[in-house]
Design an enzyme around this catalytic site. Structure first.
Site, PDB file in Angstrom:
ATOM      1  N   SER A  19       0.814  -1.214   0.000  1.00  0.00           N
ATOM      2  CA  SER A  19       0.000   0.000   0.000  1.00  0.00           C
ATOM      3  C   SER A  19       0.849   1.267   0.000  1.00  0.00           C
ATOM      4  O   SER A  19       1.721   1.445   0.859  1.00  0.00           O
ATOM      5  CB  SER A  19      -0.916   0.026   1.232  1.00  0.00           C
ATOM      6  OG  SER A  19      -1.837  -1.037   1.186  1.00  0.00           O
ATOM      7  N   HIS A  50      -3.127   0.426  -4.683  1.00  0.00           N
ATOM      8  CA  HIS A  50      -2.643  -0.772  -5.364  1.00  0.00           C
ATOM      9  C   HIS A  50      -3.031  -0.685  -6.843  1.00  0.00           C
ATOM     10  O   HIS A  50      -4.197  -0.858  -7.205  1.00  0.00           O
ATOM     11  CB  HIS A  50      -3.251  -2.038  -4.733  1.00  0.00           C
ATOM     12  CG  HIS A  50      -2.763  -2.316  -3.349  1.00  0.00           C
ATOM     13  ND1 HIS A  50      -1.761  -3.227  -3.077  1.00  0.00           N
ATOM     14  CD2 HIS A  50      -3.133  -1.788  -2.157  1.00  0.00           C
ATOM     15  CE1 HIS A  50      -1.541  -3.249  -1.766  1.00  0.00           C
ATOM     16  NE2 HIS A  50      -2.365  -2.386  -1.195  1.00  0.00           N
ATOM     17  N   HIS A  72      -5.750  -9.244  -1.309  1.00  0.00           N
ATOM     18  CA  HIS A  72      -5.726  -9.568   0.108  1.00  0.00           C
ATOM     19  C   HIS A  72      -6.841 -10.544   0.453  1.00  0.00           C
ATOM     20  O   HIS A  72      -7.885 -10.570  -0.202  1.00  0.00           O
ATOM     21  CB  HIS A  72      -5.902  -8.305   0.966  1.00  0.00           C
ATOM     22  CG  HIS A  72      -4.917  -7.218   0.679  1.00  0.00           C
ATOM     23  ND1 HIS A  72      -5.019  -6.401  -0.434  1.00  0.00           N
ATOM     24  CD2 HIS A  72      -3.813  -6.812   1.352  1.00  0.00           C
ATOM     25  CE1 HIS A  72      -4.015  -5.532  -0.427  1.00  0.00           C
ATOM     26  NE2 HIS A  72      -3.279  -5.763   0.639  1.00  0.00           N
ATOM     27  N   TYR A  74      -8.853 -10.292   2.886  1.00  0.00           N
ATOM     28  CA  TYR A  74     -10.059  -9.586   3.327  1.00  0.00           C
ATOM     29  C   TYR A  74     -10.919  -9.088   2.164  1.00  0.00           C
ATOM     30  O   TYR A  74     -12.050  -8.620   2.374  1.00  0.00           O
ATOM     31  CB  TYR A  74      -9.715  -8.425   4.267  1.00  0.00           C
ATOM     32  CG  TYR A  74      -8.831  -7.342   3.685  1.00  0.00           C
ATOM     33  CD1 TYR A  74      -9.308  -6.445   2.727  1.00  0.00           C
ATOM     34  CD2 TYR A  74      -7.526  -7.182   4.108  1.00  0.00           C
ATOM     35  CE1 TYR A  74      -8.513  -5.439   2.213  1.00  0.00           C
ATOM     36  CE2 TYR A  74      -6.718  -6.191   3.607  1.00  0.00           C
ATOM     37  CZ  TYR A  74      -7.214  -5.312   2.656  1.00  0.00           C
ATOM     38  OH  TYR A  74      -6.412  -4.316   2.149  1.00  0.00           O
ATOM     39  N   GLU A  75     -10.400  -9.201   0.950  1.00  0.00           N
ATOM     40  CA  GLU A  75     -11.209  -8.854  -0.220  1.00  0.00           C
ATOM     41  C   GLU A  75     -12.152  -9.991  -0.611  1.00  0.00           C
ATOM     42  O   GLU A  75     -12.919  -9.873  -1.575  1.00  0.00           O
ATOM     43  CB  GLU A  75     -10.305  -8.496  -1.391  1.00  0.00           C
ATOM     44  CG  GLU A  75      -9.480  -7.225  -1.171  1.00  0.00           C
ATOM     45  CD  GLU A  75      -8.539  -6.935  -2.319  1.00  0.00           C
ATOM     46  OE1 GLU A  75      -9.022  -6.487  -3.376  1.00  0.00           O
ATOM     47  OE2 GLU A  75      -7.313  -7.166  -2.172  1.00  0.00           O
ATOM     48  N   ALA A 102       2.947  -2.216   3.824  1.00  0.00           N
ATOM     49  CA  ALA A 102       2.745  -1.163   4.807  1.00  0.00           C
ATOM     50  C   ALA A 102       2.325  -1.842   6.096  1.00  0.00           C
ATOM     51  O   ALA A 102       1.487  -2.738   6.080  1.00  0.00           O
ATOM     52  CB  ALA A 102       1.656  -0.201   4.337  1.00  0.00           C
ATOM     53  N   MET A 194      -1.611  -6.960   6.987  1.00  0.00           N
ATOM     54  CA  MET A 194      -2.666  -7.848   6.496  1.00  0.00           C
ATOM     55  C   MET A 194      -2.273  -8.549   5.195  1.00  0.00           C
ATOM     56  O   MET A 194      -3.141  -8.902   4.400  1.00  0.00           O
ATOM     57  CB  MET A 194      -3.962  -7.051   6.282  1.00  0.00           C
ATOM     58  CG  MET A 194      -4.436  -6.299   7.505  1.00  0.00           C
ATOM     59  SD  MET A 194      -5.830  -5.197   7.123  1.00  0.00           S
ATOM     60  CE  MET A 194      -5.923  -4.244   8.653  1.00  0.00           C
ATOM     61  N   SER A 195      -0.982  -8.752   4.987  1.00  0.00           N
ATOM     62  CA  SER A 195      -0.548  -9.352   3.717  1.00  0.00           C
ATOM     63  C   SER A 195       0.756 -10.120   3.901  1.00  0.00           C
ATOM     64  O   SER A 195       1.105 -10.507   5.004  1.00  0.00           O
ATOM     65  CB  SER A 195      -0.348  -8.242   2.667  1.00  0.00           C
ATOM     66  OG  SER A 195       0.755  -7.410   3.025  1.00  0.00           O
ATOM     67  N   ASN A 218       2.405   3.617  10.438  1.00  0.00           N
ATOM     68  CA  ASN A 218       1.609   4.109  11.564  1.00  0.00           C
ATOM     69  C   ASN A 218       1.955   3.308  12.815  1.00  0.00           C
ATOM     70  O   ASN A 218       2.577   2.251  12.730  1.00  0.00           O
ATOM     71  CB  ASN A 218       0.110   3.968  11.269  1.00  0.00           C
ATOM     72  CG  ASN A 218      -0.271   2.530  10.942  1.00  0.00           C
ATOM     73  OD1 ASN A 218      -0.185   2.114   9.782  1.00  0.00           O
ATOM     74  ND2 ASN A 218      -0.672   1.768  11.949  1.00  0.00           N
ATOM     75  N   HIS A 230      -6.699   4.341   6.466  1.00  0.00           N
ATOM     76  CA  HIS A 230      -5.930   3.805   5.339  1.00  0.00           C
ATOM     77  C   HIS A 230      -5.272   4.931   4.551  1.00  0.00           C
ATOM     78  O   HIS A 230      -4.168   4.770   4.017  1.00  0.00           O
ATOM     79  CB  HIS A 230      -6.822   2.976   4.415  1.00  0.00           C
ATOM     80  CG  HIS A 230      -6.077   2.344   3.277  1.00  0.00           C
ATOM     81  ND1 HIS A 230      -5.163   1.321   3.459  1.00  0.00           N
ATOM     82  CD2 HIS A 230      -6.082   2.601   1.945  1.00  0.00           C
ATOM     83  CE1 HIS A 230      -4.647   0.973   2.301  1.00  0.00           C
ATOM     84  NE2 HIS A 230      -5.188   1.735   1.364  1.00  0.00           N
TER      85      HIS A 230
END
Length: 252
Positions: A19, A50, A72, A74-75, A102, A194-195, A218, A230
């Site tokens: 990201s 992306h 991802h 979560y998609e 990220a 998350m990846s 962050n 995000h």
């Protein structure tokens, strides 16, 4: 550019950009590009930051394939589906890959905007791209120690802060709670995202040498008084792309 052009280039090295890190491709130079949607079994991410394309670059006269964006879990995809790009790159001849992302910083000695070399990971996703059979691949050294040494040496020459640490992967898409972050810190995690982990597992199963780099965009939940967005992740990633590009160019 057609898929044939990618095969003709026969890149041995690839980079997956997370990201906000798409600017790395522009910094390394773009010779040609092809959309994920033009490749059977692949599709563009639905996440801002992306681009969803392969870019062919050249570093020190050698072809380097860059995946600008990723899918991802979560998609709504399976771990096998989100790693389709890794398997495609393997068919092109890619033998080593740099996975970037990220991530939220858990280690209090780190700083937002810094880079972290991934030394190991915690798979908290509850799944793997190797589901479906007795695929008992060794994961003792997912992230190449030899390659990490090269990155550390390059960062020292560039006077660029480069931490080392353990990356924890969660399903998302919601950010973690402060209690979850305390749990991960207890388990030894230094950053969370998350990846990356499904890709690293798939790449190692295919015999690729893997390096992982997290851009700390962050602070993880509960470490600072903040609300996670995000847009902030993408913004910090874009600002730090120059440092990441310089590091990659030096090592590759």
């Amino acid at each position: 550019m057609s898929i044939t052009r990618l095969h003709e280039a026969s890149p041995e090295t690839a980079i997956v950009l997370g990201s906000g890190l798409g600017g790395v491709a522009e910094a390394l130079g773009i010779e040609a590009e092809v959309s994920y949607s033009d490749i059977p079994g692949l599709s563009a991410s639905t996440v801002p930051g992306h681009a969803g394309r392969f870019v062919l670059s050249r570093v020190n006269e050698k072809p380097v394939l860059i995946a600008q964006g990723r899918r991802h879990l979560y998609e709504g995809l399976s771990a096998y589906e989100v790693t389709a790009g890794i398997r495609f790159m393997s068919t092109l001849g890619v033998r080593r890959i740099v996975l970037t992302n990220a991530a939220g910083a858990i280690n209090a000695s780190f700083a937002v905007g810094d880079l972290m070399l991934i030394t190991d990971h915690l798979n908290l996703l509850g799944t793997t791209p190797l589901l479906g059979g007795p695929h008992f691949h060794d994961m003792s050294e997912v992230y190449s120690q030899a390659w990490r040494t090269e990155f550390l040496r390059a960062a020292e020459k560039l006077v660029l802060p480069l931490h080392q640490g353990v990356y924890a992967a969660t399903l998302g898409p919601q950010y973690e709670t402060p209690a979850e972050i305390r749990m991960m810190r207890t388990l030894g995690a230094d950053a969370v995202g998350m990846s990356t982990v499904p890709e690293a597992i798939q790449a190692r199963a295919l015999g690729m040498e893997v390096a992982g780099i997290s851009m700390l965009t962050n602070w993880a939940a509960g470490l600072k008084a903040q609300t996670l967005h995000h847009a902030e992740v993408v913004s910090v990633g874009q600002a730090a792309s120059t440092n990441l590009a310089a590091l990659l160019k030096s090592v590759l």
